[in-house]
Design a protein around this motif. Structure first.
Motif, PDB file in Angstrom:
ATOM      1  N   SER A  34      28.463  14.713  49.427  1.00  0.00           N
ATOM      2  CA  SER A  34      27.520  14.133  48.478  1.00  0.00           C
ATOM      3  C   SER A  34      26.183  14.846  48.608  1.00  0.00           C
ATOM      4  CB  SER A  34      27.337  12.632  48.732  1.00  0.00           C
ATOM      5  OG  SER A  34      26.793  12.408  50.013  1.00  0.00           O
ATOM      6  N   SER A  35      25.424  14.824  47.524  1.00  0.00           N
ATOM      7  CA  SER A  35      24.121  15.480  47.548  1.00  0.00           C
ATOM      8  C   SER A  35      23.222  14.864  46.487  1.00  0.00           C
ATOM      9  CB  SER A  35      24.276  16.985  47.281  1.00  0.00           C
ATOM     10  OG  SER A  35      23.051  17.660  47.442  1.00  0.00           O
ATOM     11  N   GLU A  36      21.944  14.862  46.770  1.00  0.00           N
ATOM     12  CA  GLU A  36      20.970  14.424  45.770  1.00  0.00           C
ATOM     13  C   GLU A  36      19.697  15.230  45.918  1.00  0.00           C
ATOM     14  OE1 GLU A  36      19.336  10.545  46.004  1.00  0.00           O
ATOM     15  OE2 GLU A  36      19.158  10.555  48.169  1.00  0.00           O
ATOM     16  N   ALA A  37      19.060  15.461  44.786  1.00  0.00           N
ATOM     17  CA  ALA A  37      17.781  16.175  44.765  1.00  0.00           C
ATOM     18  C   ALA A  37      16.816  15.380  43.906  1.00  0.00           C
ATOM     19  CB  ALA A  37      17.956  17.578  44.199  1.00  0.00           C
ATOM     20  N   THR A  38      15.572  15.349  44.320  1.00  0.00           N
ATOM     21  CA  THR A  38      14.558  14.619  43.565  1.00  0.00           C
ATOM     22  C   THR A  38      13.208  15.271  43.777  1.00  0.00           C
ATOM     23  OG1 THR A  38      13.637  12.412  43.122  1.00  0.00           O
ATOM     24  CG2 THR A  38      14.048  12.984  45.425  1.00  0.00           C
ATOM     25  N   GLY A  39      12.291  15.045  42.844  1.00  0.00           N
ATOM     26  CA  GLY A  39      10.955  15.618  42.960  1.00  0.00           C
ATOM     27  C   GLY A  39      10.321  15.826  41.596  1.00  0.00           C
ATOM     28  N   PRO A  40       9.116  16.395  41.567  1.00  0.00           N
ATOM     29  CA  PRO A  40       8.417  16.628  40.301  1.00  0.00           C
ATOM     30  C   PRO A  40       8.953  17.854  39.570  1.00  0.00           C
ATOM     31  CG  PRO A  40       7.083  17.395  42.129  1.00  0.00           C
ATOM     32  CD  PRO A  40       8.288  16.755  42.735  1.00  0.00           C
ATOM     33  N   ILE A  41       8.860  17.823  38.245  1.00  0.00           N
ATOM     34  CA  ILE A  41       9.242  18.973  37.427  1.00  0.00           C
ATOM     35  C   ILE A  41       8.025  19.841  37.124  1.00  0.00           C
ATOM     36  CG2 ILE A  41      10.092  19.639  35.138  1.00  0.00           C
ATOM     37  CD1 ILE A  41      12.011  17.319  35.253  1.00  0.00           C
ATOM     38  N   PRO A  68      13.793   8.603  40.338  1.00  0.00           N
ATOM     39  CA  PRO A  68      13.112   9.850  40.715  1.00  0.00           C
ATOM     40  C   PRO A  68      11.885   9.585  41.582  1.00  0.00           C
ATOM     41  CG  PRO A  68      13.750   9.917  38.411  1.00  0.00           C
ATOM     42  CD  PRO A  68      14.026   8.519  38.879  1.00  0.00           C
ATOM     43  N   ALA A  69      11.651  10.478  42.568  1.00  0.00           N
ATOM     44  CA  ALA A  69      10.529  10.340  43.504  1.00  0.00           C
ATOM     45  C   ALA A  69       9.508  11.443  43.279  1.00  0.00           C
ATOM     46  CB  ALA A  69      11.042  10.382  44.942  1.00  0.00           C
ATOM     47  N   ASP A  70       8.268  11.183  43.689  1.00  0.00           N
ATOM     48  CA  ASP A  70       7.199  12.169  43.538  1.00  0.00           C
ATOM     49  C   ASP A  70       7.319  13.308  44.546  1.00  0.00           C
ATOM     50  OD1 ASP A  70       6.030  10.752  41.453  1.00  0.00           O
ATOM     51  OD2 ASP A  70       4.809   9.537  42.810  1.00  0.00           O
ATOM     52  N   LYS A  71       7.871  13.029  45.712  1.00  0.00           N
ATOM     53  CA  LYS A  71       7.957  14.034  46.766  1.00  0.00           C
ATOM     54  C   LYS A  71       9.272  14.794  46.658  1.00  0.00           C
ATOM     55  CE  LYS A  71       7.854  14.595  51.800  1.00  0.00           C
ATOM     56  NZ  LYS A  71       7.762  13.900  53.114  1.00  0.00           N
ATOM     57  N   PRO A  72       9.241  16.149  46.655  1.00  0.00           N
ATOM     58  CA  PRO A  72      10.483  16.919  46.559  1.00  0.00           C
ATOM     59  C   PRO A  72      11.350  16.710  47.795  1.00  0.00           C
ATOM     60  CG  PRO A  72       8.555  18.306  46.156  1.00  0.00           C
ATOM     61  CD  PRO A  72       8.048  17.015  46.708  1.00  0.00           C
ATOM     62  N   SER A  73      12.647  16.555  47.599  1.00  0.00           N
ATOM     63  CA  SER A  73      13.572  16.454  48.719  1.00  0.00           C
ATOM     64  C   SER A  73      14.975  16.783  48.246  1.00  0.00           C
ATOM     65  CB  SER A  73      13.543  15.060  49.347  1.00  0.00           C
ATOM     66  OG  SER A  73      14.078  14.099  48.465  1.00  0.00           O
ATOM     67  N   LEU A  74      15.784  17.219  49.196  1.00  0.00           N
ATOM     68  CA  LEU A  74      17.187  17.512  48.953  1.00  0.00           C
ATOM     69  C   LEU A  74      17.967  17.010  50.147  1.00  0.00           C
ATOM     70  CD1 LEU A  74      19.569  18.916  47.475  1.00  0.00           C
ATOM     71  CD2 LEU A  74      18.967  20.996  48.745  1.00  0.00           C
ATOM     72  N   ARG A  75      18.986  16.218  49.896  1.00  0.00           N
ATOM     73  CA  ARG A  75      19.812  15.678  50.970  1.00  0.00           C
ATOM     74  C   ARG A  75      21.275  15.934  50.648  1.00  0.00           C
ATOM     75  NH1 ARG A  75      16.245  11.378  49.741  1.00  0.00           N
ATOM     76  NH2 ARG A  75      14.582  11.135  51.286  1.00  0.00           N
ATOM     77  N   ARG A 115      15.720  13.132  39.217  1.00  0.00           N
ATOM     78  CA  ARG A 115      16.687  12.878  40.279  1.00  0.00           C
ATOM     79  C   ARG A 115      18.062  13.261  39.783  1.00  0.00           C
ATOM     80  NH1 ARG A 115      20.494   9.305  41.801  1.00  0.00           N
ATOM     81  NH2 ARG A 115      20.889   9.177  44.049  1.00  0.00           N
ATOM     82  N   LEU A 116      18.797  14.043  40.583  1.00  0.00           N
ATOM     83  CA  LEU A 116      20.174  14.408  40.288  1.00  0.00           C
ATOM     84  C   LEU A 116      21.013  14.135  41.525  1.00  0.00           C
ATOM     85  CD1 LEU A 116      19.809  17.831  38.406  1.00  0.00           C
ATOM     86  CD2 LEU A 116      20.499  15.633  37.418  1.00  0.00           C
ATOM     87  N   GLY A 117      22.161  13.539  41.337  1.00  0.00           N
ATOM     88  CA  GLY A 117      23.016  13.245  42.478  1.00  0.00           C
ATOM     89  C   GLY A 117      24.477  13.262  42.097  1.00  0.00           C
ATOM     90  N   GLY A 118      25.293  13.544  43.063  1.00  0.00           N
ATOM     91  CA  GLY A 118      26.735  13.514  42.852  1.00  0.00           C
ATOM     92  C   GLY A 118      27.435  13.070  44.111  1.00  0.00           C
ATOM     93  N   PHE A 119      28.619  12.494  43.953  1.00  0.00           N
ATOM     94  CA  PHE A 119      29.355  11.938  45.077  1.00  0.00           C
ATOM     95  C   PHE A 119      30.840  12.190  44.865  1.00  0.00           C
ATOM     96  CE2 PHE A 119      31.859   8.499  46.873  1.00  0.00           C
ATOM     97  CZ  PHE A 119      31.328   8.319  48.138  1.00  0.00           C
TER      98      PHE A 119
END
Length: 701
Positions: free
Chosen positions: A176-183, A155-162, A192-196
């Protein structure tokens, strides 16, 4: 749903106004500046603690996600061309400084969920760390060629979605997609959540492939400088017709059939279902001490039914004999580790003490039944496929043979790095390992064989580093490794128990990070001697039907490697590597050969291996082009057949389209027909992939 290839992470995102630079819209992805230091790494954890590669007296390489992105890498086999001294052997196995090696680590721990015949995927991996040569001090038992450590995304501190959509030849399609950031607002907890998902119909006949991966994690800042990260990953690989062997060749290495030929019927399959869970805690203690501890558990089940080629039918140059195999492999493992680093001044010198330990317990159970008689041969020139129904029915009448292997490893190490001065560093370490192995074999309800062995081993490492300037180091080192003999060979009937196989390496080299790190050039020369390799002693009569073994084998591997990563200009980057290796049997019994060797040479061990990748960006139009190649020299197979040398070329184009980025990639541009590695005369050589194309559309917020 899965993790996007992190292309966006390697581009620069900025907001600008028309008065500043021509008015790029807010949120546009700008390619400007991406080339600088693109493929370089300033820190590695391959020594169990974060460290500058210049301060490690051993050759290493770090392959980061920027390179994954530019090369469109999907799995481990896509990155071997970037690593000097490493070439493909089979499935996830490699030849590493002349030696066959199948072992991988995840975040510094044992527990590879891609067991057996599946290849590690890269979608949730941030970088791959490669430590070359014996690595017994930090990683315990293993091959003297080196280790590969996969470092997970967290997990990363900066929010992002790819998000990435994929299409290509062989009916390839994926998303594929992943999302990460603070709660929370304070950023104490991040996620961090991701799927492929990806499916394709590869070039080998009857094969299909479908991969699903789900990955999630949480990080919690527990204290100042402290963080706890927990992660869970599931893998599901459905591979009909894909329990692949090679294509038969003649002794000169020429394929006897089209490289699409496959011994598997359309209903043959391989299916892997795995799950892995891990937790890692790391913290600073004061200003001089760091501590981390981790636990990792994995469980994998690999089910396969397939037709195994058994060479040409006697008297017929077109028909391949086959047998049918029905196998289930269940593997689970639990690993613990802890490491501490302390920087102290002692007796007028600065010391960096490292201490740690690890524990691993694995159970591997193989259920296997093999139908050897009455299986229809298959033509090389005109294969006619049906279904496996008849062979499935016949094999189901046979009892399973079960091989239950239990493996336990415990080890502890201590290392001291002494700064004699700003220019001179000395390194010394010692480790003790205890291992306990056992194998029980049975057919039906009857136990047919049982063996067990336990022992301990001490491993050393020593080195010296001279730094004439902060961005260059000259080093020399000695490092050791060992591997317990297989538990099955420890039977008293075979002459056991036997001491482990040992390995020792002398290495010297130069590492640089010149021009503020924009030029990383490394040169390493090495000599590895591996002893106590078991062989049949023909001078002794068998006992209870078992040949007598003796530790009378020795191998010497010598070579050198060159690695280069540099910015030729602010827009042009180059990564290149070359490895020379000469591995020979230096002690053996007349008429015998050690495992994976023919005569005094090792299978799939090339003398020369060269690879490069270069990328040039046209910043004003948001476009970059890449071009690369790999050359592997002549080798031999396990049966002594020639494996012809090959050179292949690849290219890519990356185009920025606002918040979207497009990648177009072509592999094996000239459609070279080649063998990626040799195996045996019965199952042939593994063909390399023909020309293929890949397109990725990458969206980043």
């Amino acid at each position: 749903m899965a993790v996007a290839v992190p292309a966006g992470a390697s581009a620069q995102e900025r907001k600008s106004g028309p008065a500043e630079d021509g008015g790029q819209p807010d949120g546009d992805i700008i390619v400007t500046g991406r080339a600088q230091r693109l493929y370089r790494a300033d820190t590695t954890t391959v020594g169990k603690a974060a460290q500058n590669p210049l301060d490690i007296p051993q050759a290493l390489q770090v392959i980061n996600s920027d390179l994954f992105t530019d090369q469109g890498a999907r799995d481990a086999t896509d990155i071997y061309r970037n690593i000097s001294g490493v070439s493909f052997f089979s499935y996830a196995g490699v030849t590493f400084r002349g030696f066959r090696q199948d072992q991988s680590f995840y975040d510094g721990q044992r527990g590879n969920p891609f067991i057996g015949f599946s290849v590690p995927q890269l979608f949730n991996i941030s970088r791959v760390e490669v430590l070359k040569g014996p690595s017994g001090l930090f990683f315990g038992p293993g091959s003297p060629g080196g280790i590969i450590n996969y470092v997970s995304k967290t997990p990363a501190d900066k929010p992002s979605l790819r998000t990435v959509a994929t299409a290509g030849t062989y009916e390839r399609i994926g998303i594929s997609s992943e999302a990460t950031g603070p709660i929370d607002r304070a950023g104490v907890v991040t996620y961090r959540l991701g799927g492929f998902y990806e499916a394709m119909t590869p070039y080998r006949r009857n094969t299909r492939s479908k991969s699903l991966i789900g990955d999630g994690g949480l990080s919690i800042k527990t204290n100042t400088g402290g963080k706890l990260t927990v992660q869970a990953t599931i893998y599901d690989n459905d591979l009909p017709g894909n329990r692949l062997r090679g294509v038969l060749t003649d002794d000169a290495g020429k394929f006897l059939a089209d490289i699409r030929w496959n011994a598997n019927e359309p209903t043959d399959f391989l299916h892997l279902a795995s799950r892995a869970y891990q937790a890692r805690y790391a913290t600073d203690i004061g200003g001089a001490v760091t501590f981390d501890a981790g636990v990792r558990y994995f469980a994998s089940t690999e089910t396969q039914q397939y037709h195994e080629p058994r060479g040409l039918v006697a008297g017929n140059r077109d028909l391949v004999a086959r047998e049918f195999r029905d196998q289930i492999r269940d593997v689970d493992g639990l690993s613990f580790m802890a490491n501490a680093t302390a920087r102290v001044a002692l007796l007028g010198t600065d010391h960096k003490f490292q201490a740690g330990g690890d524990w691993y317990d694995e159970t591997s159970v193989l259920h296997s039944r093999i139908l050897r008689a009455g299986v229809t041969p298959l033509s090389l020139s005109n294969p006619v496929y049906t279904t496996s129904a008849r062979d499935v029915a016949r094999v189901s009448a046979l009892p399973f043979t079960t091989t239950d292997t239990r493996t336990k490893r415990q080890g502890a190490y201590l290392q001291d790095q002494i700064n004699i001065s700003k220019a001179v560093l000395l390194v010394g370490g010692v480790r003790y390992d205890k291992f306990d192995d056992g194998v029980t074999t049975g057919t039906g309800d009857r136990v047919t064989a049982r063996s067990a062995y336990d022992d301990g081993k001490v491993t050393f490492r020593a080195g010296a580093i001279y730094k004439p300037r902060p961005d260059a180091s000259l080093y020399v080192s000695w490092s050791g490794s060992f591997e317990p003999q297989t538990a099955a060979s420890q039977s008293t009937d075979a002459g056991g128990p036997f001491a482990p196989v040992t390995g020792g390496q002398v290495e010297g080299g130069i590492k640089t990070a010149l021009f503020d790190g924009r030029l990383q050039a490394n040169l390493a020369g090495y000599r590895i001697v591996r002893r106590n390799i078991l062989q049949v002693d023909a001078a002794l009569p068998p006992i209870n039907g078992q040949d007598q073994l003796r530790p009378i084998g020795e191998v010497t591997s010598k070579g050198f490697e060159i690695d280069l990563a540099t910015d030729i200009t602010p827009d042009w980057v180059l990564m290149a590597n070359y490895g020379y290796n000469d591995a020979r049997i230096t002690e053996t019994t007349a008429g015998q050969a050690v495992t994976n060797a023919v005569g005094d040479r090792f299978a799939n061990a090339p003398r020369h291996k060269l690879g490069f990748w270069t990328r040039y960006q046209f910043a004003p139009i948001g476009t970059a082009i890449g071009f690369g190649a790999e050359h592997v020299s002549r080798r031999i197979s396990l049966s002594g057949q020639q494996v012809q040398p090959y050179t292949i070329f690849d290219a890519s184009l990356t185009k920025s389209l606002g918040i979207v980025e497009l990648l177009l990639r072509v592999d094996n541009i000239f459609d070279r027909r080649y063998a990626a590695s040799g195996f045996s005369s019965q199952s042939g050589h593994f063909p390399g992939e023909p020309r293929s194309a890949l397109a990725e559309l990458r969206l980043r917020f």
